[in-house]
Scaffold this active site. Structure first.
Site, PDB file in Angstrom:
ATOM      1  CB  SER A  28     -12.220  10.581  -2.932  1.00 30.65           C
ATOM      2  OG  SER A  28     -12.242   9.231  -3.197  1.00 30.65           O
ATOM      3  CG  HIS A  59      -8.387   6.964  -1.523  1.00 25.73           C
ATOM      4  ND1 HIS A  59      -9.115   6.723  -0.386  1.00 25.73           N
ATOM      5  CD2 HIS A  59      -9.256   7.400  -2.444  1.00 25.73           C
ATOM      6  CE1 HIS A  59     -10.378   6.997  -0.613  1.00 25.73           C
ATOM      7  NE2 HIS A  59     -10.506   7.411  -1.864  1.00 25.73           N
ATOM      8  CG  HIS A  81     -12.938   2.200  -2.338  1.00 26.03           C
ATOM      9  ND1 HIS A  81     -11.674   2.731  -2.327  1.00 26.03           N
ATOM     10  CD2 HIS A  81     -13.782   3.191  -1.947  1.00 26.03           C
ATOM     11  CE1 HIS A  81     -11.741   3.999  -1.949  1.00 26.03           C
ATOM     12  NE2 HIS A  81     -12.999   4.304  -1.704  1.00 26.03           N
ATOM     13  CE1 TYR A  83     -12.599   2.009  -6.550  1.00 29.79           C
ATOM     14  CE2 TYR A  83     -14.571   2.560  -5.306  1.00 29.79           C
ATOM     15  CZ  TYR A  83     -13.290   2.872  -5.727  1.00 29.79           C
ATOM     16  OH  TYR A  83     -12.700   4.025  -5.321  1.00 29.79           O
ATOM     17  CD  GLU A  84      -9.104   0.263  -3.813  1.00 30.30           C
ATOM     18  OE1 GLU A  84      -7.884   0.407  -3.959  1.00 30.30           O
ATOM     19  OE2 GLU A  84      -9.707   0.559  -2.755  1.00 30.30           O
ATOM     20  CB  ALA A 111     -16.172  11.780  -2.511  1.00 28.16           C
ATOM     21  CG  MET A 207     -18.834   3.931  -5.525  1.00 27.53           C
ATOM     22  SD  MET A 207     -17.661   4.026  -6.893  1.00 27.53           S
ATOM     23  CE  MET A 207     -18.596   4.965  -8.096  1.00 27.53           C
ATOM     24  CB  SER A 208     -16.473   4.215   0.583  1.00 27.66           C
ATOM     25  OG  SER A 208     -16.920   5.526   0.914  1.00 27.66           O
ATOM     26  CG  ASN A 231     -20.767  13.787  -8.151  1.00 28.83           C
ATOM     27  OD1 ASN A 231     -19.989  13.365  -7.288  1.00 28.83           O
ATOM     28  ND2 ASN A 231     -21.727  13.054  -8.653  1.00 28.83           N
ATOM     29  CG  HIS A 243     -11.781  10.046  -9.637  1.00 31.67           C
ATOM     30  ND1 HIS A 243     -12.449   9.781  -8.452  1.00 31.67           N
ATOM     31  CD2 HIS A 243     -10.461  10.021  -9.323  1.00 31.67           C
ATOM     32  CE1 HIS A 243     -11.563   9.602  -7.481  1.00 31.67           C
ATOM     33  NE2 HIS A 243     -10.348   9.742  -7.975  1.00 31.67           N
TER      34      HIS A 243
HETATM   35  N1  HPA Z   1     -21.895   8.065  -7.309  1.00 30.52           N
HETATM   36  C1  HPA Z   1     -21.201   7.139  -6.626  1.00 30.52           C
HETATM   37  N2  HPA Z   1     -20.122   7.427  -5.917  1.00 30.52           N
HETATM   38  C2  HPA Z   1     -19.711   8.695  -5.881  1.00 30.52           C
HETATM   39  C3  HPA Z   1     -20.380   9.719  -6.576  1.00 30.52           C
HETATM   40  C4  HPA Z   1     -21.536   9.380  -7.328  1.00 30.52           C
HETATM   41  O1  HPA Z   1     -22.189  10.221  -7.969  1.00 30.52           O
HETATM   42  N3  HPA Z   1     -19.707  10.861  -6.324  1.00 30.52           N
HETATM   43  C5  HPA Z   1     -18.677  10.558  -5.515  1.00 30.52           C
HETATM   44  N4  HPA Z   1     -18.663   9.240  -5.227  1.00 30.52           N
END
Ligand code: HPA
Length: 273
Positions: A28, A59, A81, A83-84, A111, A207-208, A231, A243
């Site tokens: 990302s 993406h 992903h 989650y998609e 990310a 998440m990847s 973050n 996001h």
């Molecule tokens: N959690 C899960 N996935 C993420 C995060 C997070 O804090 N930051 C970027 N992708």
């Protein structure tokens, strides 16, 4: 799956003359790297038979074949992903295709939320190991492509890690190292979940990546993983997660990530000479 892989490989062979030695997956907000690739051939995922289509903002959803120095590479600009709504088999389908096309090394970026309190947003972290908390595995039900029970002790290649640390030192880029935990998302974690992840040894969460790394090891590819800490994870700082913040910090870290990736790929080429 085998038939579909063959079909997609033969489609792509119609576009590319040289086998890409390295597969690079851009996470990302990290898609900028593709700009420095030369002799590019770009193919949108929606033109490629059997490929899913990426649906996440940030993406792009295309394969980019090209050269970096002397090295032929292929970039996945945009990934799939869990989650998609894709199955993990769909998520990892491109790995089998691009490995069949010649890629023996996978460099994967993502990310991630920082759990380790020594981290700060826009840091880069070499992934030294992972924890799969998806409750699923891309190899379930797959017995045709390779063997079933694969060793994951050295999933992240120690020579590639050493090379990356050397490059970071040479270029004056500070780099962290840690364990990446993968959850399905798409909701971010709760502070209690982050506390649990910290206790079980995770330094970052995302998440990847984990499904792709499992598939890459299934094909005996050498793997390097680099997370961009976009973050601090839930409850580690007072900030709420978004996001937008993820994308902003990915962009901020993008410059260092690109320097690192470029020089690691150059370094790989000179090591193999
Ligand atoms: N959690 C899960 N996935 C993420 C995060 C997070 O804090 N930051 C970027 N992708």
């Amino acid at each position: 799956m085998v038939k579909k892989v063959e079909e997609t490989v033969s489609f792509l062979r119609g576009y590319v003359n040289n086998d890409p030695e390295i597969l690079l997956i851009l996470g990302s907000g990290l898609g900028n790297f593709a700009k420095i690739v030369e002799n590019k051939t770009e193919i949108s995922y929606n033109e490629i038979p059997n490929f899913p289509v990426s649906t996440v903002e940030g993406h792009e959803g295309k394969l980019i074949f090209g050269k970096l120095g002397k090295t032929h590479i292929v970039i996945m600009n945009g990934r799939f992903h869990y989650y998609e709504g894709y199955s993990l088999k769909q998520v990892v389908f491109p790995i089998y295709v691009l490995n069949s096309l010649g890629s023996k090394t996978l460099i994967v970026t993502n990310a991630a939320g920082g759990i380790n309190r020594d981290f700060k947003p826009a840091d880069l972290m070499i992934i030294k190991d992972h924890i799969n908390l998806l409750g699923d595995n891309p190899l379930i039900g797959q017995k045709q492509l390779c063997k079933r029970f694969i060793d994951m002790t050295n999933a992240y290649n120690s020579n590639l890690i050493k090379l990356t640390k050397n490059v970071a030192k040479q270029k004056g880029i500070s780099i962290k190292e840690g364990v990446y935990a993968c959850l399905s998302g798409p909701s971010y974690e709760t502070p209690a979940e982050i506390n649990m992840l910290s206790i079980i040894g995770a330094d970052a969460v995302g998440m990847s990546t984990v499904p792709e790394v499992i598939a890459a090891r299934h094909c005996s590819m050498d793997v390097l993983g680099i997370s961009c800490i976009t973050n601090m994870a839930a409850g580690i700082s007072d900030n709420l997660l978004s996001h937008e913040e993820v994308m902003q910090n990915a962009k901020k870290a993008g410059k260092n990530m690109n320097i690192l990736l470029k020089n690691v790929i150059w370094g790989l080429n000179s090591e193999s000479l």
